[in-house]
Design a protein around this motif. Structure first.
Motif, PDB file in Angstrom:
ATOM      1  N   PRO A 177       0.688  -1.218   0.015  1.00 39.52           N
ATOM      2  CA  PRO A 177       0.052   0.054   0.064  1.00 39.52           C
ATOM      3  C   PRO A 177       0.653   1.225   0.077  1.00 39.52           C
ATOM      4  CG  PRO A 177      -0.633  -1.415   1.667  1.00 39.52           C
ATOM      5  CD  PRO A 177       0.677  -2.107   1.150  1.00 39.52           C
ATOM      6  N   ALA A 178       0.437   2.286  -0.381  1.00 38.41           N
ATOM      7  CA  ALA A 178       1.216   3.474  -0.671  1.00 38.41           C
ATOM      8  C   ALA A 178       2.035   3.925   0.575  1.00 38.41           C
ATOM      9  CB  ALA A 178       0.165   4.742  -1.203  1.00 38.41           C
ATOM     10  N   GLU A 179       1.305   3.900   1.584  1.00 39.00           N
ATOM     11  CA  GLU A 179       1.943   4.388   3.033  1.00 39.00           C
ATOM     12  C   GLU A 179       2.977   3.633   3.340  1.00 39.00           C
ATOM     13  OE1 GLU A 179       0.335   4.861   7.600  1.00 39.00           O
ATOM     14  OE2 GLU A 179      -0.852   5.644   6.165  1.00 39.00           O
ATOM     15  N   ASP A 180       2.643   2.188   3.343  1.00 37.46           N
ATOM     16  CA  ASP A 180       3.899   1.532   3.474  1.00 37.46           C
ATOM     17  C   ASP A 180       5.211   1.425   2.482  1.00 37.46           C
ATOM     18  OD1 ASP A 180       2.828   0.196   5.826  1.00 37.46           O
ATOM     19  OD2 ASP A 180       2.106  -1.444   4.616  1.00 37.46           O
TER      20      ASP A 180
END
Length: 120
Positions: A35-38
């Motif tokens: 996912p983008a945040e990770d």
């Protein structure tokens, strides 16, 4: 003028890693993109590691053991449990490092690492 290739022509957002397990059976572990945040968190970590390397701090500790385990769990995603159960710890580490190469520099970099032609 720069022309982008069609999105469908880009490499898949998955990395397939063939690994021989403790039982001698070769299996393919399918690692999905983060996912983008990770992904941003991993990118910051890789930038920090690069800065430390440029500064000649290759032997410095970037992550403690618990942080390293958490990173492997994060980047290996759903396959983490299977990998830990089926392959040697060195192979789990190698898989996580290949994923880090893939996330930070793309499929070709991951392939070079996997073949032993590059390091993380």
């Amino acid at each position: 003028m720069t022309t982008f290739q069609e999105l469908a022509a880009w490499p898949a957002d998955v990395l397939n890693l063939p690994i021989v397990g403790r039982d001698g059976v070769a299996r393919t572990y399918r690692i999905a993109d983060l996912p983008a945040e990770d992904g941003l968190s991993v990118d910051r970590l890789m930038q920090r590691a690069a800065r430390m390397s440029v500064a000649g701090q290759d032997d410095a500790v970037l992550l403690d053991d618990d942080e390293e385990t958490a990173l492997y769990r994060r980047v290996l995603g759903e396959e983490y449990g299977r990998l830990v159960a089926e392959v040697e710890p060195d192979e789990v580490r190698r898989a996580a490092h290949a994923v880090l190469c893939w996330l930070s520099s793309g499929h070709e970099a991951a392939m070079r690492f996997w073949r032993g032609e590059a390091r993380v």
